[in-house]
Design a protein around this motif. Sequence first.
Motif, PDB file in Angstrom:
ATOM      1  N   GLN A  69     -27.332  -1.859   2.026  1.00  0.00           N
ATOM      2  CA  GLN A  69     -25.995  -1.278   2.014  1.00  0.00           C
ATOM      3  C   GLN A  69     -24.978  -2.233   1.390  1.00  0.00           C
ATOM      4  N   ALA A 118     -17.776   2.667   6.385  1.00  0.00           N
ATOM      5  CA  ALA A 118     -18.909   2.091   7.112  1.00  0.00           C
ATOM      6  C   ALA A 118     -18.719   0.590   7.310  1.00  0.00           C
ATOM      7  N   LEU A 132     -24.186   7.579   5.085  1.00  0.00           N
ATOM      8  CA  LEU A 132     -22.789   7.154   5.126  1.00  0.00           C
ATOM      9  C   LEU A 132     -21.866   8.313   4.757  1.00  0.00           C
ATOM     10  N   PHE A 180     -20.804  -0.190  10.591  1.00  0.00           N
ATOM     11  CA  PHE A 180     -21.920   0.755  10.675  1.00  0.00           C
ATOM     12  C   PHE A 180     -22.925   0.464   9.570  1.00  0.00           C
TER      13      PHE A 180
END
Length: 235
Positions: free
Chosen positions: A84, A181, A194, A186
């Motif tokens: 991510q 996020a 997402l 997250f």
Amino acid sequence: MEYTVMLPAAGSGRRMGAGENKLFLPLGGLPILIRTLGVFERDPACRQIILAVRSDERGRIRGMLSGAGITKVTAMPDGGQERQDSVHACVRAFMEAGGQDDSVVMVHDAARPFISPKVIGELAATAAEHGAAIAAVRAKDTVKQVRDGLVQSTPDREELWLVQTPQAFRAGLLAEAESRAEADGFLGTDESMLVERSGHPVRIVESTYDNVKMTTKEDLAIGEVLLKRLEEEKE
């Protein structure tokens, strides 16, 4: 439909047991990374490629790109600890270079060299119209939900899809979902997750079972078979 593709390429190859970035391993005589990039290099609709890389591998990758005639890579930001983080670095690089919110961007696993150009085109068109689209295939096997070694439920297989990449989005939508996020702390398993948590619907584009991710040594063996088949089809 034109698009930009982003590839997180800062992995370690731990599950492959390679001792180095698995993307450097040969597949049919070429590094996995070059096999994957070649798909987008040959696609006229691909405007540019953004690669998230490890800083200590940037020079080696530049040499590989030059040697293979890969010309569409426009940026190589530092990748992060998590996938991510690497994707977010690519999104930032795209937006900072003047990318538009309504542009189509795709995120693709650098270890999936067998993605179909037809699927790529369908993803780009669907994301342009609806905002978000992901490649996936129907589940072939029955799936069980299990807790502590005991079956809890058996979901309806007709409703289950196995998600792949590319995943395609309008750039502004993905940038907002990534930033949210990050602010919330997250960590999702893919970009679709997402976008889903931001409340935006995500559409499915049916892909092919050939779009295998090169994760283990067994996957490499499958890749060699797929590559041989593709070469035979060209003859």
